[in-house]
Enzyme design. Structure first.
Site, PDB file in Angstrom:
ATOM      1  N   ASP A 110      13.608  10.562   5.517  1.00 29.44           N
ATOM      2  CA  ASP A 110      12.659   9.523   5.507  1.00 29.44           C
ATOM      3  C   ASP A 110      12.189   9.929   3.999  1.00 29.44           C
ATOM      4  O   ASP A 110      11.853  11.109   3.394  1.00 29.44           O
ATOM      5  CB  ASP A 110      11.582  10.160   6.278  1.00 29.44           C
ATOM      6  CG  ASP A 110      10.642   9.070   6.823  1.00 29.44           C
ATOM      7  OD1 ASP A 110      10.363   8.306   5.958  1.00 29.44           O
ATOM      8  OD2 ASP A 110      10.341   9.167   8.077  1.00 29.44           O
ATOM      9  N   HIS A 149       6.950   8.504  16.104  1.00 29.17           N
ATOM     10  CA  HIS A 149       6.001   9.605  15.817  1.00 29.17           C
ATOM     11  C   HIS A 149       4.724   8.845  15.342  1.00 29.17           C
ATOM     12  O   HIS A 149       3.746   9.358  15.312  1.00 29.17           O
ATOM     13  CB  HIS A 149       6.413  10.497  14.534  1.00 29.17           C
ATOM     14  CG  HIS A 149       6.336   9.454  13.344  1.00 29.17           C
ATOM     15  ND1 HIS A 149       7.502   8.837  13.004  1.00 29.17           N
ATOM     16  CD2 HIS A 149       5.709   9.535  12.415  1.00 29.17           C
ATOM     17  CE1 HIS A 149       7.392   8.103  11.805  1.00 29.17           C
ATOM     18  NE2 HIS A 149       6.176   8.805  11.322  1.00 29.17           N
ATOM     19  N   ASP A 150       4.975   7.472  15.406  1.00 31.25           N
ATOM     20  CA  ASP A 150       3.701   6.682  15.122  1.00 31.25           C
ATOM     21  C   ASP A 150       3.143   5.766  16.146  1.00 31.25           C
ATOM     22  O   ASP A 150       2.151   5.240  16.180  1.00 31.25           O
ATOM     23  CB  ASP A 150       3.890   5.551  13.998  1.00 31.25           C
ATOM     24  CG  ASP A 150       4.273   6.127  12.722  1.00 31.25           C
ATOM     25  OD1 ASP A 150       3.503   7.248  12.435  1.00 31.25           O
ATOM     26  OD2 ASP A 150       4.908   5.659  11.720  1.00 31.25           O
ATOM     27  N   ASP A 170       7.448  30.955  13.568  1.00 32.05           N
ATOM     28  CA  ASP A 170       5.866  30.847  13.124  1.00 32.05           C
ATOM     29  C   ASP A 170       5.316  29.652  13.754  1.00 32.05           C
ATOM     30  O   ASP A 170       4.308  29.305  13.436  1.00 32.05           O
ATOM     31  CB  ASP A 170       5.925  30.712  11.533  1.00 32.05           C
ATOM     32  CG  ASP A 170       6.706  29.158  11.020  1.00 32.05           C
ATOM     33  OD1 ASP A 170       7.219  28.458  11.732  1.00 32.05           O
ATOM     34  OD2 ASP A 170       6.807  28.965   9.695  1.00 32.05           O
ATOM     35  N   ASP A 205       9.881   4.511   4.138  1.00 33.95           N
ATOM     36  CA  ASP A 205       8.501   4.397   4.721  1.00 33.95           C
ATOM     37  C   ASP A 205       7.692   3.069   4.099  1.00 33.95           C
ATOM     38  O   ASP A 205       7.845   2.863   2.813  1.00 33.95           O
ATOM     39  CB  ASP A 205       7.769   5.582   4.376  1.00 33.95           C
ATOM     40  CG  ASP A 205       6.522   5.910   5.224  1.00 33.95           C
ATOM     41  OD1 ASP A 205       6.524   5.868   6.147  1.00 33.95           O
ATOM     42  OD2 ASP A 205       5.428   5.799   4.076  1.00 33.95           O
ATOM     43  N   GLU A 246      11.247   0.493   7.108  1.00 30.90           N
ATOM     44  CA  GLU A 246      10.070   0.370   8.089  1.00 30.90           C
ATOM     45  C   GLU A 246       9.438  -0.706   7.186  1.00 30.90           C
ATOM     46  O   GLU A 246       8.673  -0.524   6.342  1.00 30.90           O
ATOM     47  CB  GLU A 246       9.170   1.820   8.196  1.00 30.90           C
ATOM     48  CG  GLU A 246       8.034   1.527   8.977  1.00 30.90           C
ATOM     49  CD  GLU A 246       6.708   2.432   8.631  1.00 30.90           C
ATOM     50  OE1 GLU A 246       5.924   2.533   9.690  1.00 30.90           O
ATOM     51  OE2 GLU A 246       6.766   2.969   7.637  1.00 30.90           O
TER      52      GLU A 246
HETATM   53  C1  GLC Z   1       4.721   5.418   8.106  1.00 30.86           C
HETATM   54  C2  GLC Z   1       5.054   6.579   8.572  1.00 30.86           C
HETATM   55  C3  GLC Z   1       3.387   7.256   9.097  1.00 30.86           C
HETATM   56  C4  GLC Z   1       2.803   7.280   8.102  1.00 30.86           C
HETATM   57  C5  GLC Z   1       2.314   6.019   6.979  1.00 30.86           C
HETATM   58  C6  GLC Z   1       2.081   6.496   5.884  1.00 30.86           C
HETATM   59  O1  GLC Z   1       4.133   4.200   8.874  1.00 30.86           O
HETATM   60  O2  GLC Z   1       5.668   6.358   9.623  1.00 30.86           O
HETATM   61  O3  GLC Z   1       3.475   8.237   9.901  1.00 30.86           O
HETATM   62  O4  GLC Z   1       1.365   7.606   8.277  1.00 30.86           O
HETATM   63  O5  GLC Z   1       3.814   5.478   6.949  1.00 30.86           O
HETATM   64  O6  GLC Z   1       2.959   7.060   5.057  1.00 30.86           O
END
Ligand code: GLC
Length: 535
Positions: free
Chosen positions: A97, A307-308, A24, A193, A246
């Site tokens: 996560d 990814h950020d 998909d 997160d 994080e």
């Molecule tokens: C963290 C994640 C990010 C997200 C943010 C809000 O920084 O890595 O991708 O947008 O949190 O949840």
């Protein structure tokens, strides 16, 4: 016994982009399971999966609407269980996560909370009669008016990501239940997160400005460390579970408060990993600063992409030799490494000339706010590309077919036509490829305990070259990273062997060792404290 994560290298998988298993066009658990052998062969020990729970995906899964399920895009609970089992069979651990700071506005808890001021869950979120000046991290006010109950709710990110009120103990208990559920499902820990956002200042004073808003009262607030200690205590009741936080800060003074005894096992060292442009001295200073600031219970993490953020190869100029140097640093310096998927083949950032292709909420918000501020569409697109995190979220480039591993016209993310076409298929049998270099580094790391947990005997930056010796017992490894375009010479007064170089296979030496321009070298031998002299 040495904790497993201290010897591990992690690999971050951005869920929709890694591998599609059902055609998909969206990555899923079946896809990841089918690539476990690839990951095993690469040599990683742990996976960090971005959120896979049911979500409207305003912020691609960081807006969870059900903490107890699997988003249908990614498969079923059975697919998840098979994946965990297959990963564990290969000795690969899995961390999930977890977003504790906010839920999706579609989550049942928020629906109940917003239904009436008198609802028992009203206080699970942060409601105020009047907003203050706090800004969302995606831009604009952090307060959204709800016309049904005539109050504003707080959201540090998108308005669809509503901040929970961690001052309410019921919230904490609900989240402990969530953690218990996933730990019992077999996850080996969590990536927490924006964990330093859990508490906001209950005075709700306005944040100050210095050109832009300084987030003084909406993160790193009093009480947050107590909550973190409670989370750590809860999770560590389960043997061998790992917590990485994080902590959205580049300040070492802030970062260092969150990890260590009774706290998180590690936090992401943005102070090292998020340099906007490459600067050897700055990098060196952060490595040294971290070494000095951390106590014996603290270990840094090493990552340069996620990814950020922009992929480091693109951020640091697009040069493969430079990217190999960064990889060598990540996998030989002191710390727990986190490789971002695709970096092992040198995937590049993606920039678009078409705003409608941007999916990331931060990119879209950036565009809208720029237009609102009077910028032209063209200028706003530049802002959108800068802010958009889609740049590093394109699909894993498994092969060179038109859409490199993903089917055409899919809802989420295909590899754009103009993507830089590096592929696993091309690199897997090429001994000089980026992929082979990563594999060699990971193999070396596994074979040498000093690269996993050895102390620095020294760590220097001379003339654009970072070099260090790490040692454990009698083992000594010398790593030389020449970040310059010039060849250098070092006098090394010891018997050494070349373990790995990013630019050659043999070392010819007399008393002097030549370091090629942009070369990463890893050597082993009886290297004493001052046996390296710069020439
Ligand atoms: C963290 C994640 C990010 C997200 C943010 C809000 O920084 O890595 O991708 O947008 O949190 O949840």
């Amino acid at each position: 016994m040495m904790k497993w994560w201290k010897q591990s290298t992690f690999y971050e998988i951005y869920m929709p982009s890694f591998k599609d298993g059902n055609g998909d066009g969206i990555g899923d658990f079946a896809g990841i399971t089918s690539k476990l052998d690839y990951l095993k062969e690469l040599g990683i020990d742990g996976l960090w999966l971005t959120p896979f729970y049911p979500s409207p995906k305003v912020d691609n899964g960081y807006d969870i609407s059900d903490y107890y399920g699997i988003d249908p895009d990614y498969g079923t609970m059975a697919d998840f269980e098979t994946f965990i089992q297959e990963a564990h069979q290969r000795g690969i651990r899995v961390i999930a996560d977890l977003v504790l700071n906010h839920t999706s506005s579609e989550h049942q808890w928020f629906q109940e909370s917003k239904s009436s001021k008198a609802h028992p869950k009203r206080d699970w979120y942060i409601w105020r009669d009047e907003p203050n000046n706090w800004e969302s991290f995606f831009g604009g006010s952090a307060w959204e008016f709800d016309s049904e109950t005539n109050q504003y709710y707080y959201h540090a990110f998108a308005k669809e990501q509503v901040d929970l009120n961690w001052a309410n103990p019921e919230v904490k208990h609900a989240m402990f239940d969530v953690m218990k559920f996933w730990l019992e499902k077999g996850v080996d820990g969590f990536r927490l997160d924006v964990i330093n956002f859990l508490k906001v200042n209950d005075s709700f004073q306005d944040n100050p400005y210095d050109e832009e808003q300084i987030h003084l009262y909406d993160k790193d607030q009093e009480g947050v460390l107590t909550v973190i200690e409670e989370i750590a205590e809860f999770v560590h009741q389960y043997p061998d579970k790992f917590l990485v936080g994080e902590v959205g800060s580049e300040e070492l003074d802030i970062l260092k408060q969150y990890s260590g005894l009774k706290k998180l096992d590690v936090v992401f060292n943005f102070n090292i990993g998020s340099m906007a442009t490459f600067d050897t001295e700055k990098l060196y200073q952060q490595l040294v600063g971290t070494e000095q600031a951390y106590d014996s219970t603290q270990i840094p993490t090493l990552f340069f992409s996620s990814h950020d953020m922009s992929r480091h190869i693109s951020r640091f100029g697009g040069d493969e030799d430079r990217a190999k140097l960064v990889a060598a640093l990540m996998l030989t310096a002191k710390g727990v490494p986190f490789i971002y998927f695709g970096d092992e083949i040198g995937m590049r950032d993606w920039i678009t000339d078409d705003i409608s292709k941007i999916k990331d909420v931060q990119g879209i918000m950036g565009y809208q706010l720029a237009l609102h501020a009077g910028k032209s569409q063209e200028e706003a697109l530049v802002v959108a590309n800068e802010k958009s995190r889609d740049k590093s979220r394109t699909a894993m480039q498994w092969n060179s077919h038109a859409n490199v591993g993903f089917s055409e016209g899919v809802p989420w993310i295909t590899v754009p036509e103009d993507a830089y076409k590096v592929t696993v298929e091309d690199q897997i049998h090429d001994s000089e490829s980026m992929l082979s270099f990563y594999k060699n580094l990971l193999k070396l790391r596994k074979e040498h305990s000093s690269l996993q947990f050895g102390e620095y005997e020294y760590l220097r930056n001379v003339d654009g070259m970072i070099y260090f010796v790490r040692t454990n017992g009698f083992e000594k490894i010398l790593v030389i990273l020449n970040f310059t375009d010039q060849q250098k010479t070092l006098e090394i007064d010891a018997d050494i062997n070349l373990l790995l170089s990013s630019r050659r296979t043999k070392l010819d030496r007399g008393a002097f060792v030549t370091i090629l321009a942009n070369e990463a070298m890893i050597l082993k031998g009886d290297i004493g404290n001052d046996l390296v002299k710069e020439r």
